[in-house]
Design a protein around this motif. Structure first.
Motif, PDB file in Angstrom:
ATOM      1  N   GLY A  24      59.728  20.964  48.879  1.00 19.88           N
ATOM      2  CA  GLY A  24      60.704  22.048  48.968  1.00 19.88           C
ATOM      3  C   GLY A  24      60.311  23.262  48.147  1.00 19.88           C
ATOM      4  N   GLY A  25      60.166  24.408  48.814  1.00 22.39           N
ATOM      5  CA  GLY A  25      59.794  25.631  48.111  1.00 22.39           C
ATOM      6  C   GLY A  25      60.856  26.090  47.136  1.00 22.39           C
ATOM      7  N   THR A  26      62.141  26.085  47.564  1.00 25.24           N
ATOM      8  CA  THR A  26      63.197  26.507  46.638  1.00 25.24           C
ATOM      9  C   THR A  26      63.317  25.519  45.485  1.00 25.24           C
ATOM     10  OG1 THR A  26      64.880  25.377  47.967  1.00 25.24           O
ATOM     11  CG2 THR A  26      64.532  27.697  48.413  1.00 25.24           C
ATOM     12  N   THR A  27      63.208  24.231  45.787  1.00 25.02           N
ATOM     13  CA  THR A  27      63.313  23.215  44.739  1.00 25.02           C
ATOM     14  C   THR A  27      62.282  23.470  43.648  1.00 25.02           C
ATOM     15  OG1 THR A  27      63.992  21.623  46.431  1.00 25.02           O
ATOM     16  CG2 THR A  27      63.340  20.750  44.300  1.00 25.02           C
ATOM     17  N   PHE A  28      61.041  23.669  44.048  1.00 24.88           N
ATOM     18  CA  PHE A  28      59.967  23.866  43.077  1.00 24.88           C
ATOM     19  C   PHE A  28      60.113  25.180  42.321  1.00 24.88           C
ATOM     20  CE2 PHE A  28      55.647  25.837  42.579  1.00 24.88           C
ATOM     21  CZ  PHE A  28      55.356  25.215  41.372  1.00 24.88           C
ATOM     22  N   ARG A  29      60.264  26.270  43.050  1.00 26.27           N
ATOM     23  CA  ARG A  29      60.242  27.574  42.396  1.00 26.27           C
ATOM     24  C   ARG A  29      61.432  27.776  41.482  1.00 26.27           C
ATOM     25  NH1 ARG A  29      58.079  30.043  48.082  1.00 26.27           N
ATOM     26  NH2 ARG A  29      55.886  29.569  47.735  1.00 26.27           N
ATOM     27  N   ALA A  41      51.795  22.263  47.966  1.00 27.39           N
ATOM     28  CA  ALA A  41      50.594  22.599  47.201  1.00 27.39           C
ATOM     29  C   ALA A  41      49.738  23.640  47.909  1.00 27.39           C
ATOM     30  CB  ALA A  41      49.768  21.334  46.934  1.00 27.39           C
ATOM     31  N   ARG A  42      49.841  23.698  49.235  1.00 24.33           N
ATOM     32  CA  ARG A  42      49.043  24.661  49.999  1.00 24.33           C
ATOM     33  C   ARG A  42      49.652  26.060  50.016  1.00 24.33           C
ATOM     34  NH1 ARG A  42      48.488  20.079  53.564  1.00 24.33           N
ATOM     35  NH2 ARG A  42      50.162  20.876  54.889  1.00 24.33           N
ATOM     36  N   ARG A  43      50.882  26.191  49.572  1.00 27.18           N
ATOM     37  CA  ARG A  43      51.535  27.501  49.593  1.00 27.18           C
ATOM     38  C   ARG A  43      51.122  28.303  48.353  1.00 27.18           C
ATOM     39  NH1 ARG A  43      57.684  26.114  51.425  1.00 27.18           N
ATOM     40  NH2 ARG A  43      57.850  28.390  51.521  1.00 27.18           N
ATOM     41  N   PRO A  44      51.265  29.633  48.397  1.00 27.88           N
ATOM     42  CA  PRO A  44      50.787  30.460  47.274  1.00 27.88           C
ATOM     43  C   PRO A  44      51.679  30.356  46.042  1.00 27.88           C
ATOM     44  CG  PRO A  44      51.865  31.825  48.945  1.00 27.88           C
ATOM     45  CD  PRO A  44      51.770  30.453  49.521  1.00 27.88           C
ATOM     46  N   HIS A  45      51.046  30.276  44.865  1.00 24.74           N
ATOM     47  CA  HIS A  45      51.792  30.156  43.614  1.00 24.74           C
ATOM     48  C   HIS A  45      51.318  31.140  42.544  1.00 24.74           C
ATOM     49  CE1 HIS A  45      53.362  26.566  45.442  1.00 24.74           C
ATOM     50  NE2 HIS A  45      52.190  25.968  45.449  1.00 24.74           N
ATOM     51  N   ASP A  46      50.402  32.035  42.893  1.00 24.29           N
ATOM     52  CA  ASP A  46      49.876  32.971  41.901  1.00 24.29           C
ATOM     53  C   ASP A  46      50.988  33.796  41.256  1.00 24.29           C
ATOM     54  OD1 ASP A  46      47.391  32.042  42.520  1.00 24.29           O
ATOM     55  OD2 ASP A  46      46.784  33.782  43.708  1.00 24.29           O
ATOM     56  N   GLY A  47      51.993  34.161  42.044  1.00 27.49           N
ATOM     57  CA  GLY A  47      53.079  34.981  41.517  1.00 27.49           C
ATOM     58  C   GLY A  47      53.849  34.294  40.416  1.00 27.49           C
ATOM     59  N   ILE A  48      53.978  32.978  40.493  1.00 26.47           N
ATOM     60  CA  ILE A  48      54.669  32.217  39.453  1.00 26.47           C
ATOM     61  C   ILE A  48      53.880  32.270  38.145  1.00 26.47           C
ATOM     62  CG2 ILE A  48      55.413  29.900  38.762  1.00 26.47           C
ATOM     63  CD1 ILE A  48      55.950  29.332  41.726  1.00 26.47           C
ATOM     64  N   LEU A  49      52.584  32.007  38.254  1.00 25.22           N
ATOM     65  CA  LEU A  49      51.743  32.017  37.047  1.00 25.22           C
ATOM     66  C   LEU A  49      51.728  33.398  36.407  1.00 25.22           C
ATOM     67  CD1 LEU A  49      48.716  29.847  38.251  1.00 25.22           C
ATOM     68  CD2 LEU A  49      50.801  29.127  37.058  1.00 25.22           C
ATOM     69  N   ASP A  50      51.765  34.444  37.222  1.00 25.39           N
ATOM     70  CA  ASP A  50      51.766  35.803  36.688  1.00 25.39           C
ATOM     71  C   ASP A  50      53.044  36.078  35.892  1.00 25.39           C
ATOM     72  OD1 ASP A  50      50.704  38.612  36.587  1.00 25.39           O
ATOM     73  OD2 ASP A  50      52.576  38.983  37.675  1.00 25.39           O
ATOM     74  N   ILE A  53      57.313  41.743  39.283  1.00 25.58           N
ATOM     75  CA  ILE A  53      57.240  40.627  40.230  1.00 25.58           C
ATOM     76  C   ILE A  53      56.904  41.166  41.611  1.00 25.58           C
ATOM     77  CG2 ILE A  53      58.491  38.723  41.320  1.00 25.58           C
ATOM     78  CD1 ILE A  53      60.158  38.455  38.826  1.00 25.58           C
ATOM     79  N   ASP A  54      55.907  40.557  42.218  1.00 23.35           N
ATOM     80  CA  ASP A  54      55.469  40.934  43.572  1.00 23.35           C
ATOM     81  C   ASP A  54      56.174  40.026  44.581  1.00 23.35           C
ATOM     82  OD1 ASP A  54      54.192  41.656  45.883  1.00 23.35           O
ATOM     83  OD2 ASP A  54      52.158  41.359  45.131  1.00 23.35           O
ATOM     84  N   LEU A  55      56.905  40.624  45.522  1.00 22.69           N
ATOM     85  CA  LEU A  55      57.644  39.856  46.521  1.00 22.69           C
ATOM     86  C   LEU A  55      56.841  39.572  47.778  1.00 22.69           C
ATOM     87  CD1 LEU A  55      61.178  41.539  46.445  1.00 22.69           C
ATOM     88  CD2 LEU A  55      60.233  39.772  44.966  1.00 22.69           C
ATOM     89  N   ALA A  56      55.605  40.051  47.841  1.00 23.37           N
ATOM     90  CA  ALA A  56      54.852  39.965  49.097  1.00 23.37           C
ATOM     91  C   ALA A  56      54.652  38.524  49.546  1.00 23.37           C
ATOM     92  CB  ALA A  56      53.495  40.664  48.946  1.00 23.37           C
ATOM     93  N   GLN A  57      54.405  37.607  48.605  1.00 25.10           N
ATOM     94  CA  GLN A  57      54.179  36.217  48.988  1.00 25.10           C
ATOM     95  C   GLN A  57      55.474  35.434  49.138  1.00 25.10           C
ATOM     96  OE1 GLN A  57      51.424  34.671  46.051  1.00 25.10           O
ATOM     97  NE2 GLN A  57      49.659  35.304  47.276  1.00 25.10           N
ATOM     98  N   SER A  58      56.462  35.730  48.308  1.00 27.89           N
ATOM     99  CA  SER A  58      57.736  35.016  48.396  1.00 27.89           C
ATOM    100  C   SER A  58      58.796  35.711  47.564  1.00 27.89           C
ATOM    101  CB  SER A  58      57.574  33.572  47.905  1.00 27.89           C
ATOM    102  OG  SER A  58      58.826  32.910  47.903  1.00 27.89           O
ATOM    103  N   THR A  59      60.007  35.821  48.115  1.00 27.72           N
ATOM    104  CA  THR A  59      61.131  36.333  47.333  1.00 27.72           C
ATOM    105  C   THR A  59      61.623  35.293  46.330  1.00 27.72           C
ATOM    106  OG1 THR A  59      62.760  35.545  48.949  1.00 27.72           O
ATOM    107  CG2 THR A  59      61.897  37.761  49.265  1.00 27.72           C
ATOM    108  N   GLN A  60      61.235  34.035  46.526  1.00 22.03           N
ATOM    109  CA  GLN A  60      61.708  32.981  45.638  1.00 22.03           C
ATOM    110  C   GLN A  60      61.116  33.101  44.234  1.00 22.03           C
ATOM    111  OE1 GLN A  60      60.772  29.450  47.827  1.00 22.03           O
ATOM    112  NE2 GLN A  60      62.474  29.699  49.242  1.00 22.03           N
ATOM    113  N   GLY A  91      63.773  32.555  41.403  1.00 19.76           N
ATOM    114  CA  GLY A  91      63.584  31.574  40.344  1.00 19.76           C
ATOM    115  C   GLY A  91      63.638  32.208  38.968  1.00 19.76           C
ATOM    116  N   PHE A  92      63.008  33.386  38.837  1.00 20.15           N
ATOM    117  CA  PHE A  92      63.015  34.122  37.569  1.00 20.15           C
ATOM    118  C   PHE A  92      64.434  34.544  37.185  1.00 20.15           C
ATOM    119  CE2 PHE A  92      63.210  38.356  35.675  1.00 20.15           C
ATOM    120  CZ  PHE A  92      62.603  38.120  34.454  1.00 20.15           C
ATOM    121  N   LEU A  93      65.158  35.149  38.117  1.00 25.44           N
ATOM    122  CA  LEU A  93      66.507  35.647  37.819  1.00 25.44           C
ATOM    123  C   LEU A  93      67.443  34.521  37.411  1.00 25.44           C
ATOM    124  CD1 LEU A  93      67.111  38.261  40.684  1.00 25.44           C
ATOM    125  CD2 LEU A  93      66.557  38.728  38.292  1.00 25.44           C
ATOM    126  N   LEU A  94      67.421  33.431  38.148  1.00 21.89           N
ATOM    127  CA  LEU A  94      68.334  32.328  37.856  1.00 21.89           C
ATOM    128  C   LEU A  94      68.059  31.750  36.471  1.00 21.89           C
ATOM    129  CD1 LEU A  94      68.311  30.485  41.307  1.00 21.89           C
ATOM    130  CD2 LEU A  94      70.101  31.973  40.397  1.00 21.89           C
TER     131      LEU A  94
END
Length: 399
Positions: free
Chosen positions: A62-67, A89-98, A130-137, A141-144
């Protein structure tokens, strides 16, 4: 094959998972919901594991669950290991690490499936980008998580032109809880938010109504003579997928709205417009493509707009959705990277018999089941992915 259904369907998992995070931050926030979707159950389990003192968590796909969870847990002191499912695992996560780097949190993927986070207090004294291009989540996740600090903070977002728009669910939800959100539009592609927590403690009781994306997928069956009544709708929901009813009404959907009730009558497919925009509700795109593949008549054509993020979902949803057009011999042409012209130029095949790989994508599965009920001979291997978002789907459509 048709069916009649009257009753409640599961609460919006998008809203429930957001509120489950906020409920961890605000003990006087009470949330009423009905959901056994995998994404909700997994997040509930993660909080239970955390409360039992565990430091290693199994996320699933789950993308929302993880993010949502990874941002929340990163604010807790300790070293946390998060195991991701293969699809996730195949979905992009660079934005989270940033974002973690900006707020002073150490985090890295030990393997594609394992994220290790050294949690602690965030530094929010500067504007977070925060870059939304890959995911708004990433933003959600950050705001929550940031609401935990109960202080004002600023965030600069870019990539709006490529964003799906689901970040609006989060900002509107926070406003319901009396957060002030000051938004400054910097350009067509950039905005800056200042988030100000409420002065008084949050003591709210919120009831989450039926999931609007699930309503959309169920409504497709009205074109196959199904009659549907849903008794727990929320017309005030911040979900952009509410627009799905209007989209289907432009194709002839016969529906009526009452107090907390939606009644959908058997409907005839009748195309009433030729341009449909899914950039703010891309989860509806596969189902609409299935409807066109089944119902578009000779010499009819439509233009579809969509965000390129469709290619980053559980499957490459754009490519998978176009498979419906190919099977129905619809002609399609890309006008640009996010615009598609679709035309039925000749008679469709009299019979369609083929294997169809849903890539374990719940949206693709529900779309394929609509076409199976319409008489397409699609052979599917996937009979479980729908539980991710719509656990009662198969029970309903089989009457």
């Amino acid at each position: 094959m048709s069916f009649n259904f009257s009753g409640k369907i599961h609460s919006s998992k998008s809203l429930v998972n957001r509120l489950l995070i906020l409920r961890q931050n605000f003990s006087e926030l009470h949330v009423q919901y009905e959901s056994s979707s995998d994404d909700v159950k997994n997040l509930e389990q993660l909080f239970e594991d955390y409360n039992q003192g565990k430091t290693e968590f199994f996320i699933g796909d789950g993308g929302t669950t993880f993010r949502f969870f990874c941002f929340w847990i990163s604010m807790k002191e300790g070293v946390w290991k998060l195991h991701l499912g293969e699809q996730l695992a195949r979905r992009p996560h660079d934005g989270i690490l940033d974002v973690f780097k900006q707020v002073g949190i150490q985090a890295q993927f030990q393997t594609p499936n394992l994220l290790e986070i050294t949690g602690g207090r965030w530094n929010l004294h500067k504007v977070i980008n925060i870059d939304l291009a890959q995911s708004t989540q990433f933003l959600t996740g950050f705001l929550l998580a940031a609401t935990t600090l109960k202080r004002s903070f600023r965030v600069h977002v870019h990539g709006l032109s490529q964003s799906s728009g689901y970040e609006d669910i989060t900002t509107r939800l926070l406003q319901r809880l009396n957060f002030q959100i000051e938004k400054e539009e910097l350009s067509e592609d950039e905005e800056q938010y200042k988030i100000i927590p409420p002065v008084d403690p949050i003591a709210e009781e919120m009831t989450v109504g039926a999931d609007w994306s699930s309503i959309f997928y169920l409504s497709l069956f009205a074109f196959l003579d199904a009659e549907i009544k849903i008794t727990n709708i929320d017309m005030e929901s911040p979900e952009p997928d509410r627009e799905g009813l209007q989209i289907l009404s432009e194709c002839g959907l016969n529906f009526g709205l009452g107090h907390n009730e939606l009644t959908i009558k058997p409907s005839d497919f009748e195309l009433r417009k030729t341009h449909f925009d899914f950039r703010k509700n891309p989860d509806l795109f596969p189902g609409f493509c299935a409807l066109l593949a089944w119902g578009l008549k000779t010499d009819q054509e439509v233009t579809l707009q969509f965000p390129w993020q469709l290619k980053l979902k559980e499957s490459d949803r754009l490519t998978k959705s176009l498979e419906f057009f190919k099977l129905s011999q619809l002609e399609f042409t890309f006008l640009d990277s996010e615009t598609l012209n679709v035309r039925q130029g000749s008679d469709r095949p009299q019979e369609i018999q083929t294997d169809f790989d849903t890539a374990m994508d719940h949206r693709m599965f529900m779309s394929a089941m609509f076409l199976k009920h319409a008489g397409w001979g699609l052979k599917l291997q996937d009979f479980s992915s729908y539980r991710k978002s719509f656990p009662e789907f198969m029970e309903i459509i089989h009457g």
